[in-house]
Every structure is written in structure tokens, then in C-alpha cells.
Scaffold this motif. Structure first.
Motif, PDB file in Angstrom:
ATOM      1  N   ASN A  12       0.807  -1.215   0.000  1.00  9.15           N
ATOM      2  CA  ASN A  12       0.000   0.000   0.000  1.00  9.15           C
ATOM      3  C   ASN A  12       0.841   1.266   0.000  1.00  9.15           C
ATOM      4  N   THR A  13       1.942   1.263   0.719  1.00  9.05           N
ATOM      5  CA  THR A  13       2.775   2.455   0.821  1.00  9.05           C
ATOM      6  C   THR A  13       4.090   2.232   0.082  1.00  9.05           C
ATOM      7  N   ARG A  14       4.815   3.309  -0.105  1.00 11.13           N
ATOM      8  CA  ARG A  14       6.116   3.223  -0.770  1.00 11.13           C
ATOM      9  C   ARG A  14       7.079   2.342   0.032  1.00 11.13           C
ATOM     10  N   LYS A  15       7.045   2.458   1.343  1.00  8.13           N
ATOM     11  CA  LYS A  15       7.909   1.656   2.218  1.00  8.13           C
ATOM     12  C   LYS A  15       7.584   0.161   2.079  1.00  8.13           C
ATOM     13  N   GLU A  16       6.312  -0.189   2.007  1.00  9.67           N
ATOM     14  CA  GLU A  16       5.900  -1.593   1.852  1.00  9.67           C
ATOM     15  C   GLU A  16       6.303  -2.134   0.483  1.00  9.67           C
TER      16      GLU A  16
END
Length: 102
Positions: A12-16
Motif C-alpha cells: 500500500n505504501t512506498r515503504k511496503e
């Protein structure tokens, strides 16, 4: 022996997404081949080599998501039913034979 690795990681996020990419690249650089999306396998000569590698694998897991591992023999792996589609080029090339002729 063959180690089957199944994973479902959040993206979902850039980090994930970055964690997913790092984990996938780690698997590929360590000799895993993709069987299907999020299903990878690697051949080991015996159970003790597989158990030794599991220590390294646990150190490189992402923090979130679901990662499962299952060890099967080559005989069990070769009895897997392929219901739709064809074997990949890698599956046709790799087997329990130690010598691959190119």
C-alpha cells in the motif's frame, strides 16, 4: 529437497513496496525461481542444507505480511498437478539431476 516459499506482502505504501522488492530480489539472488506470483522454490541437496539455510532466510524476512515455507522432496514436487498452463522454462531445465547441459 525443495523449499517452497509462499508470501503475501502488503504493497500500500512506498515503504511496503520497497520491502516487497527487496525481499523478492533477495530470493532471486539466492537461487530461488518463481513458480507463480508470490510462490518461489529452491533446490537443496539434503535436509540439513535446507535447515541451515532457513536460519539465513529468517534473518532476511520483511517485517509485515505473511511468509510461509514448506519443504518437499523432489518426488513429491514432481507429483504436483499442473491444472492450467504449462511448466516454465526454468522448471523444464531444473530437476534433481546435478548436471545441466546447455
Amino acid at each position: 529437497m525443495r523449499l517452497m516459499l509462499f508470501f503475501d506482502l502488503p504493497m500500500n505504501t512506498r515503504k511496503e513496496r520497497r520491502a516487497y522488492t527487496r525481499f523478492r530480489k533477495y530470493l532471486i539472488s539466492n537461487g530461488f525461481t518463481m513458480v507463480q506470483f508470490s510462490v518461489y522454490s529452491k533446490i537443496f541437496p539434503n535436509r540439513s542444507a535446507l535447515d541451515t539455510y532457513m536460519v539465513t532466510l529468517r534473518q532476511n524476512l520483511p517485517f509485515h505480511g505473511s511468509v510461509r515455507a514448506m519443504a518437499v522432496t523432489e518426488k513429491q514436487y514432481n507429483k504436483m498437478y499442473l491444472l492450467v498452463g504449462d511448466k516454465t522454462v526454468t522448471e523444464n531445465t531444473l530437476s534433481d539431476n546435478t548436471m545441466v547441459i546447455l
